[in-house]
Design a protein around this motif. Structure first.
Motif, PDB file in Angstrom:
ATOM      1  N   GLU A  99       0.802  -1.217   0.000  1.00 21.85           N
ATOM      2  CA  GLU A  99       0.000   0.000   0.000  1.00 21.85           C
ATOM      3  C   GLU A  99       0.840   1.275   0.000  1.00 21.85           C
ATOM      4  O   GLU A  99       0.304   2.363  -0.163  1.00 21.85           O
ATOM      5  CB  GLU A  99      -0.945   0.030   1.213  1.00 21.85           C
ATOM      6  CG  GLU A  99      -1.998  -1.055   1.202  1.00 21.85           C
ATOM      7  CD  GLU A  99      -3.105  -0.803   0.175  1.00 21.85           C
ATOM      8  OE1 GLU A  99      -3.184   0.319  -0.360  1.00 21.85           O
ATOM      9  OE2 GLU A  99      -3.872  -1.748  -0.079  1.00 21.85           O
ATOM     10  N   LYS A 100       2.145   1.147   0.201  1.00 22.94           N
ATOM     11  CA  LYS A 100       3.022   2.306   0.166  1.00 22.94           C
ATOM     12  C   LYS A 100       4.400   1.868  -0.301  1.00 22.94           C
ATOM     13  O   LYS A 100       4.777   0.698  -0.170  1.00 22.94           O
ATOM     14  CB  LYS A 100       3.098   2.968   1.548  1.00 22.94           C
ATOM     15  CG  LYS A 100       3.615   2.074   2.660  1.00 22.94           C
ATOM     16  CD  LYS A 100       3.577   2.805   4.001  1.00 22.94           C
ATOM     17  CE  LYS A 100       4.127   1.914   5.122  1.00 22.94           C
ATOM     18  NZ  LYS A 100       4.105   2.613   6.429  1.00 22.94           N
ATOM     19  N   ALA A 137       2.842   4.720  -8.617  1.00 28.34           N
ATOM     20  CA  ALA A 137       2.419   4.155  -7.337  1.00 28.34           C
ATOM     21  C   ALA A 137       1.547   2.922  -7.551  1.00 28.34           C
ATOM     22  O   ALA A 137       1.728   1.895  -6.880  1.00 28.34           O
ATOM     23  CB  ALA A 137       1.665   5.212  -6.530  1.00 28.34           C
ATOM     24  N   SER A 162       2.726  -0.851  -6.553  1.00 32.41           N
ATOM     25  CA  SER A 162       1.951  -1.598  -5.558  1.00 32.41           C
ATOM     26  C   SER A 162       1.708  -3.040  -5.977  1.00 32.41           C
ATOM     27  O   SER A 162       1.426  -3.896  -5.143  1.00 32.41           O
ATOM     28  CB  SER A 162       0.613  -0.906  -5.304  1.00 32.41           C
ATOM     29  OG  SER A 162      -0.295  -1.129  -6.378  1.00 32.41           O
ATOM     30  N   TYR A 180       2.644  11.760   0.504  1.00 32.72           N
ATOM     31  CA  TYR A 180       3.821  11.105   1.069  1.00 32.72           C
ATOM     32  C   TYR A 180       3.687  11.099   2.589  1.00 32.72           C
ATOM     33  O   TYR A 180       3.148  12.035   3.183  1.00 32.72           O
ATOM     34  CB  TYR A 180       5.101  11.837   0.668  1.00 32.72           C
ATOM     35  CG  TYR A 180       5.377  11.801  -0.810  1.00 32.72           C
ATOM     36  CD1 TYR A 180       6.155  10.796  -1.367  1.00 32.72           C
ATOM     37  CD2 TYR A 180       4.859  12.783  -1.658  1.00 32.72           C
ATOM     38  CE1 TYR A 180       6.410  10.752  -2.732  1.00 32.72           C
ATOM     39  CE2 TYR A 180       5.101  12.750  -3.023  1.00 32.72           C
ATOM     40  CZ  TYR A 180       5.881  11.740  -3.552  1.00 32.72           C
ATOM     41  OH  TYR A 180       6.121  11.699  -4.906  1.00 32.72           O
ATOM     42  N   GLU A 181       4.204  10.048   3.195  1.00 23.75           N
ATOM     43  CA  GLU A 181       4.122   9.930   4.648  1.00 23.75           C
ATOM     44  C   GLU A 181       5.369   9.241   5.173  1.00 23.75           C
ATOM     45  O   GLU A 181       5.641   8.081   4.822  1.00 23.75           O
ATOM     46  CB  GLU A 181       2.874   9.122   5.037  1.00 23.75           C
ATOM     47  CG  GLU A 181       2.618   9.017   6.518  1.00 23.75           C
ATOM     48  CD  GLU A 181       1.331   8.259   6.796  1.00 23.75           C
ATOM     49  OE1 GLU A 181       1.420   7.033   7.041  1.00 23.75           O
ATOM     50  OE2 GLU A 181       0.251   8.872   6.740  1.00 23.75           O
ATOM     51  N   TYR A 188       7.473   7.626   2.543  1.00 24.27           N
ATOM     52  CA  TYR A 188       6.788   6.653   1.685  1.00 24.27           C
ATOM     53  C   TYR A 188       5.822   7.367   0.745  1.00 24.27           C
ATOM     54  O   TYR A 188       5.133   8.321   1.149  1.00 24.27           O
ATOM     55  CB  TYR A 188       5.992   5.653   2.519  1.00 24.27           C
ATOM     56  CG  TYR A 188       6.825   4.599   3.205  1.00 24.27           C
ATOM     57  CD1 TYR A 188       7.050   3.350   2.628  1.00 24.27           C
ATOM     58  CD2 TYR A 188       7.403   4.860   4.453  1.00 24.27           C
ATOM     59  CE1 TYR A 188       7.821   2.395   3.266  1.00 24.27           C
ATOM     60  CE2 TYR A 188       8.175   3.909   5.099  1.00 24.27           C
ATOM     61  CZ  TYR A 188       8.378   2.678   4.503  1.00 24.27           C
ATOM     62  OH  TYR A 188       9.144   1.727   5.136  1.00 24.27           O
ATOM     63  N   LEU A 229       2.382   7.044  -0.871  1.00 28.12           N
ATOM     64  CA  LEU A 229       1.164   6.288  -0.594  1.00 28.12           C
ATOM     65  C   LEU A 229       0.433   5.996  -1.901  1.00 28.12           C
ATOM     66  O   LEU A 229       0.237   6.889  -2.732  1.00 28.12           O
ATOM     67  CB  LEU A 229       0.246   7.075   0.345  1.00 28.12           C
ATOM     68  CG  LEU A 229       0.848   7.508   1.690  1.00 28.12           C
ATOM     69  CD1 LEU A 229      -0.212   8.196   2.536  1.00 28.12           C
ATOM     70  CD2 LEU A 229       1.452   6.325   2.436  1.00 28.12           C
TER      71      LEU A 229
END
Length: 385
Positions: free
Chosen positions: A126-127, A306, A310, A338-339, A342, A344
């Motif tokens: 997922e990321k 992304a 994935s 982004y988190e 990562y 997302l």
């Protein structure tokens, strides 16, 4: 469902460095009212020639009108015949194929009310861990500027960086020493990237000098398409070696020569999501790892990567797509997120790529064409103002 029209819109989006990159927004319309969007990312590359966008739009209309958008294999074959691969990293035909292929994936997934990741076979993750680029030092005085970039991005959660090297090795070494001194284990250098600027023997001399610093891999350490040189380099270093994939014949030769450990795969350079999946599958069969490369796309192109990433099980190294963080603006209402370092993958509940065009932004960024003006070669190589 049949394709009824194709629309191309050119935008110029500034980077934080001041360099303005030109991109083409793709819209593919259908007779059932479903529209797919894609991105021909970052035409601001060498070789220094521009595409006539009006002519390109008319040609694509003649190719695509009346086609079933689910005929992805057929359409990509037609695109490859008209915009063939030529064993060159920044070949503009692959940029064109990529934009159309992304828009077709977006369109088909929207029609089925699923995300592109589900269209590709489902999500394996997922990321995706990504790194932030530190651009090439030309002068020692730029070391402090790049350290400031590391400080700023580390506060935003990016703790992995890749360093473009090879123009001023004294500055490169000074930067690596300062990073180790100031940040220690809080910051990781994913790679030193030579971008095919040097022959493998000169690169080897530089790597021996920089090997006392901590970095994970070496990227593009030989001139383009020097498969034997790339192999000789790989045999003489302890770090894993990564190279971009820009042509299936090129990838075949790298496999045949056992030239690399990691394939750097990006839809923009291989010609779309469909082609990137083939390249990743070939890498898997050859027992090679992958990472997602980038030309530094906007949010549409980054979302496409992304969704692709994935679905890949051999995406085992930190990837590169942080483009939306390098620009001062974007072309969608809700950019990719982004988190903690990562990227997302867009939410499962969002159909297609999960992106919606923001026409107020687009009108502000719109430019008439892809012309070059007086941009110099080093500006194109290093994205400087």
């Amino acid at each position: 469902m049949k394709i009824s029209d194709v629309k191309l819109t050119v935008v110029g989006v500034p980077r934080h460095t001041g360099f303005v990159n030109k991109h083409v927004i793709v819209e593919i319309m259908t007779d059932e009212g479903v529209t797919g969007i894609g991105e021909m990312s970052d035409f601001s590359h060498l070789p220094k020639y521009a595409v006539d966008v009006v002519d390109l739009e008319n040609v694509l209309k003649s190719m695509l009108r009346g086609q079933n958008p689910f005929d992805l294999t057929l359409i990509n074959n037609v695109l490859s015949e008209n915009y063939p691969a030529v064993m060159y990293y920044y070949e503009k035909g692959s940029f064109i194929r990529n934009g159309i292929d992304a828009a077709l994936h977006d369109l088909c997934a929207k029609y089925l009310h699923v995300s592109v990741a589900e269209l590709l076979g489902g999500r394996y993750q997922e990321k995706i861990k990504v790194c932030y680029p530190i651009f090439r030092h030309r002068f020692v005085e730029e070391v402090e500027e790049n350290l400031a970039v590391v400080r700023k991005r580390l506060q935003e959660g990016f703790d992995v960086f890749r360093l473009y090297v090879g123009k001023n090795v004294d500055a490169d070494e000074a930067f690596l020493a300062r990073v180790a001194e100031e940040f220690g284990s809080k910051v990781k250098i994913k790679s030193i990237d030579f971008s095919h600027l040097l022959d493998w023997k000169e690169t080897l001399r530089i790597v021996k000098r920089l090997a006392k610093y901590d970095f994970e891999m070496i990227e593009s350490p030989a001139v383009r398409n020097d498969f034997e040189g790339l192999r000789q380099f790989r045999l003489k270093v302890d770090h894993p070696v990564s190279e971009h994939v820009w042509d299936f014949r090129q990838q075949y030769e790298m496999i045949r020569h056992d030239s690399v450990d990691i394939f750097n795969i990006s839809p923009i350079f291989i010609g779309g999501i469909s082609a990137a999946r083939k390249a990743a599958a070939a890498a898997e069969v050859a027992g090679k790892a992958c990472l997602l490369g980038t030309t530094q796309e906007l949010s549409i192109g980054t979302a496409a990567m992304a969704h692709l990433g994935s679905s890949l099980i051999n995406l085992t190294y930190t990837s590169d797509p942080t483009g939306p963080k390098l620009y001062t603006d974007d072309i969608v209402k809700k950019p990719v997120q982004y988190e903690q370092g990562y990227l997302l993958v867009p939410d499962r509940g969002l159909p297609g790529l999960g992106m919606e065009l923001d026409w107020e932004r687009i009108e502000r960024l719109r430019v008439p064409d892809l012309s070059w003006g007086n941009v110099s070669v080093h500006q194109l190589q290093d994205r400087t103002s």
